[in-house]
Design a protein around this motif. Structure first.
Motif, mmCIF file in Angstrom:
data_model
loop_
_atom_site.group_PDB
_atom_site.id
_atom_site.type_symbol
_atom_site.label_atom_id
_atom_site.label_comp_id
_atom_site.label_asym_id
_atom_site.label_seq_id
_atom_site.Cartn_x
_atom_site.Cartn_y
_atom_site.Cartn_z
ATOM 1 N N GLU A 1 44.390 39.938 32.407
ATOM 2 C CA GLU A 1 45.975 39.074 32.436
ATOM 3 C C GLU A 1 46.595 39.871 32.104
ATOM 4 O OE1 GLU A 1 45.658 35.640 31.314
ATOM 5 O OE2 GLU A 1 43.945 35.205 32.964
ATOM 6 N N ARG B 1 37.926 41.254 41.137
ATOM 7 C CA ARG B 1 39.277 40.927 41.942
ATOM 8 C C ARG B 1 38.989 39.889 40.525
ATOM 9 N NH1 ARG B 1 40.357 38.662 46.646
ATOM 10 N NH2 ARG B 1 39.033 40.259 47.878
ATOM 11 N N ASP B 2 38.977 38.725 40.476
ATOM 12 C CA ASP B 2 39.238 37.869 38.898
ATOM 13 C C ASP B 2 38.058 37.513 37.880
ATOM 14 O OD1 ASP B 2 41.610 37.292 40.586
ATOM 15 O OD2 ASP B 2 40.472 35.100 41.581
ATOM 16 N N PRO C 1 39.543 38.842 32.765
ATOM 17 C CA PRO C 1 39.922 38.219 33.064
ATOM 18 C C PRO C 1 39.862 37.197 31.925
ATOM 19 C CG PRO C 1 39.790 39.418 35.183
ATOM 20 C CD PRO C 1 39.177 40.453 33.941
ATOM 21 N N GLY D 1 41.348 42.558 37.322
ATOM 22 C CA GLY D 1 42.228 41.013 37.433
ATOM 23 C C GLY D 1 42.377 40.942 36.006
#
Ligand code: F6P
Length: 323
Positions: A226, A172-173, A193, A224
């Motif tokens: 960026e 996920r993040d 991230p 995730g």
């Protein structure tokens, strides 16, 4: 408290069954009645409750997935949905809950308690390991080992064909899955991230490795990340370094399944018991976790809003080890 409910919610994670088993057996041990709530908050709204006893969880400690099934409920995010859930719980006489899940699960439980006063104690069940208040989450160790097994296989073929693989792992993040995969899988680079590694920096590192006559490369990209998804990263690298023969692999939901490792079974069992005992001791809106090898109960408010920090020395390790 005489009767409690247990449910799994959000993305499933290996070890959730071991945790449900621990909750059920701890409840029986302490003389409580226990109900399994099917499909997380969705089942709570519909009153999908199953009476459980010691035998209901026999032969489950080693099983992947969740016997209680899991869901992400949109309806529980509405006041009307939570009212229905409360009505169902009241009707069944369920006075306290053990929630096995991640941040979304605990956010829901916290709002529910403020509105209707049903206490919940959480156990961290997610492969992402992104929860503040525990060093490890249930399912993380298994997911990392599963991803690593895939990366080892990719390395074989990368080496045979002198290729550069971009491998996306879940999380996920957060980069908690990506980092041990990079260290344990011998990757040249890891993109997560939490750190702002540009694609230009990736290109430079690969260029340097290529100049040192390395012939195959693994770049781990957390989902995730960026700088964009793994396909974009691979495309931009290929445009800058056309001499590399690039491929992309997404490990995907394989990371969510499988039999839990010994560590995950142990953690799940420990935290399942701790959640029941926490409820019995009057706790609410807290998550049971292990911090520095000690059992801790962290307020949901902190698990939801505080961010667990990535150990930067791990990023350095990837750099040193890929020299
Ligand atoms: O939270 C667990 C997780 O597997 C994440 O790593 C990922 O971003 C997400 O769930 C995938 O969700 P779904 O199974 O709904 O596609």
């Amino acid at each position: 408290m005489k009767r409690i409910g247990v449910f799994t919610s959000g993305g499933d994670a290996p070890g959730m069954n071991a945790c449900v088993r621990a909750v059920v057996r701890a409840a029986v041990y302490h003389g409580l009645e226990v109900y399994g709530i099917m499909r997380g908050y969705s089942g709570m709204i519909k009153g999908e409750f199953v009476r459980m006893d010691s035998a209901s969880v026999a032969n489950t400690v080693q099983r992947g997935g969740t016997i209680l099934k899991s869901a992400r409920s949109q309806k529980f995010m509405t006041k009307e949905g939570r009212q229905q859930a409360f009505d169902q719980l009241s009707h069944a006489g369920i006075e306290g809950l053990v929630a096995i899940g991640g941040n979304g699960t605990f956010t829901g439980a916290s709002i529910f308690e403020q509105e209707f006063g049903i206490p919940t104690v959480g156990a961290p069940g997610t492969i992402d390991n992104d929860l503040y208040g525990t060093d490890y989450t249930i399912g993380y160790d298994t997911a990392v080992n599963t991803a690593l097994e895939a990366i080892d296989k990719i390395r074989d073929t990368a080496d045979s064909h002198d290729r550069c693989f971009f491998v996306e792992v879940m999380g996920r993040d957060s980069g908690y899955i990506a980092i041990p995969c990079a260290i344990g899988g011998g990757a040249e680079i890891v993109m997560v991230p939490e750190t702002a590694m540009s694609v230009e920096a990736v290109i430079e590192t690969l260029q340097n490795s290529y100049s040192r006559h390395k012939t195959s490369f693994i770049v781990i990209v957390a989902e995730g990340e960026e700088e964009g998804n793994v396909h974009n990263v691979a495309r931009r690298v290929k445009a800058a370094l056309p001499q590399l023969d690039t491929r992309v692999t997404i490990v995907g939901h394989i990371q969510r399944g499988g039999s839990p490792t010994a560590s995950d079974r142990l953690l799940a069992s420990q935290l399942g018991i701790a959640a029941v005992e926490g409820l019995m001791n009057g706790m609410k809106n807290v998550m049971a976790g292990i911090v520095d090898r000690k059992l801790m109960y962290t307020p949901f408010d902190d698990t939801i809003h505080k961010r667990k920090v990535i150990n930067q020395s791990f990023m350095r390790m990837v750099e040193i080890l890929s020299v």
